[in-house]
Design a protein around this motif. Structure first.
Motif, PDB file in Angstrom:
ATOM      1  N   SER A  92       0.830  -1.204   0.000  1.00  0.00           N
ATOM      2  CA  SER A  92       0.000   0.000   0.000  1.00  0.00           C
ATOM      3  C   SER A  92       0.864   1.254   0.000  1.00  0.00           C
TER       4      SER A  92
ATOM      5  N   VAL B 267       2.533   1.766  -3.514  1.00  0.00           N
ATOM      6  CA  VAL B 267       1.607   2.238  -4.547  1.00  0.00           C
ATOM      7  C   VAL B 267       1.254   3.706  -4.312  1.00  0.00           C
TER       8      VAL B 267
ATOM      9  N   VAL C  61      -5.582   0.175  -3.972  1.00  0.00           N
ATOM     10  CA  VAL C  61      -4.705  -0.915  -3.549  1.00  0.00           C
ATOM     11  C   VAL C  61      -5.305  -1.668  -2.375  1.00  0.00           C
ATOM     12  N   SER C  62      -6.024  -0.970  -1.497  1.00  0.00           N
ATOM     13  CA  SER C  62      -6.684  -1.659  -0.389  1.00  0.00           C
ATOM     14  C   SER C  62      -7.792  -2.567  -0.899  1.00  0.00           C
TER      15      SER C  62
ATOM     16  N   GLN D 295      -6.407  -5.696  -2.485  1.00  0.00           N
ATOM     17  CA  GLN D 295      -5.879  -6.712  -1.568  1.00  0.00           C
ATOM     18  C   GLN D 295      -6.972  -7.454  -0.806  1.00  0.00           C
TER      19      GLN D 295
END
Length: 355
Positions: free
Chosen positions: A30, A33, A104-105, A108
């Protein structure tokens, strides 16, 4: 071997873990990115940001050069205008970082909410558990990983910086505008290399976190069989079985209270009954509960002459970290030993008084 966790987690086990907030995520990925997004936005919006901030500075200096115009109101206007220009200049970079963090969270862990992640949990504020997390094996691994991460990023930065040290002398004599342009280009290039190295570390860390998460969710064969058996039944039947199991477990727990050596209390919210036979390595928790159950444990203890000792910190720690039928952890040995010693001394004095 019986109880060995060799089976992959079932979908229900994964869903329950997710509801509790137990998911595989990498903070390094995270961060990498977000850093790359910030650098990209800085490269795109950098010229306009410099123009806005330069214009704000020129306006402030121009007003400051006119003492007859400067007043309390005009100073406030200067600061307001400068703050607006700075906010507009930084907004594209902040927006790019925020969008990158969300993307990005979601990449994932997905977009499903995890209410268990924000639910209050006494174990999270337990100082003993916190010390275990700080000094445990996982903390040592994280420390080693961070040292490796810093070393790799520093190596990449030095590899990009050292070959250009001899060219620094050519910067002498440049105009401020040319010098700023050259330095910003070099710094951005070095930062981009470091961010890419950080991204590689983040991808490796995400793979490790997922492996570790899968390992933590593994089940033994008996657990898989029990889950298949339980959830093949209708919901009403499962609920009735669960209530009966809880009632039976509570009855067994209450039946063990008269045999306890001591009951440690909060004194009103928590009660934990301990028993030590002198043979086991440590005392065992034979009953515990809070509120109504805690009150019933204290009543049974009073009926059967089991000592009740108020010790709020110990009661909270035992209730949060030790299940019924388990021995107390090593970090609580000293506190429990003091309570048992007090109980044994009091019992000895009563025997002498009645002799």
């Amino acid at each position: 071997m019986a109880g060995e966790r060799t089976e992959k987690a079932t979908p229900r086990r994964r869903d329950e873990a997710r509801k509790k907030g137990q998911v595989a995520r990498s903070a390094d990925l995270s961060g990498a990115v977000v850093l790359l997004a910030g650098l990209f936005a800085l490269g795109v919006a950098g010229p306009s940001m410099a123009d806005r901030m330069g214009q704000a500075m020129r306006t402030a200096l121009a007003l400051g050069a006119q003492p007859d115009v400067v007043s309390v109101d005009s100073i406030g206007q200067i600061f307001m205008e400068a703050g607006t220009q700075v906010a507009l200049a930084v907004a594209p970079i902040a927006l790019a970082c925020a969008v990158a963090a969300l993307v990005v969270s979601a990449g994932q862990v997905g977009l499903r909410p995890m209410p268990g992640a924000i639910k209050p949990d006494p174990k999270r504020i337990n100082p003993l558990q916190g010390a275990k997390n700080i000094f445990g094996p996982n903390a040592l691994f994280e420390t080693g990983k961070n040292l490796v991460k810093v070393g790799v990023v520093a190596t990449v930065v030095l590899a990009a910086l050292l070959p250009n040290i001899t060219q620094m002398a050519a910067l002498v004599g440049m105009s401020p505008i040319e010098l700023a342009s050259r330095l910003s280009h070099d710094v951005r290039g070095i930062a981009m290399r470091a961010a890419i190295a950080y991204l590689v570390i983040g991808i490796i860390d995400l793979a490790y976190q997922r492996w570790r998460h899968e390992k933590g969710l593994r089940m033994d064969k008996q657990e898989v069989k029990e889950e298949q058996k339980n959830y093949a039944l209708p919901a009403e039947v499962r609920g009735a079985i669960r209530r009966r199991q809880m009632a039976n477990a509570r009855a067994r727990m209450m039946a063990a209270v008269p045999e306890a050596d001591v009951v440690v209390t909060n004194p009103t919210h928590y009660s934990v009954a301990l028993k030590y036979d002198g043979v086991s390595p440590a005392p065992e928790v034979v009953a515990k509960g809070k509120d109504i159950i805690a009150l019933r444990i204290r009543e049974l203890a009073a009926e059967h002459g089991v000592p009740v000792v108020p010790d709020p910190p110990l009661a909270r720690s035992l209730h949060a970290s030790v299940e019924v039928g388990q021995q107390i952890p090593e970090e609580l040995f000293h506190a429990v030993a003091q309570v048992l010693a007090y109980v044994y001394r009091a019992a000895g004095r009563r025997k002498l008084a009645t002799a």
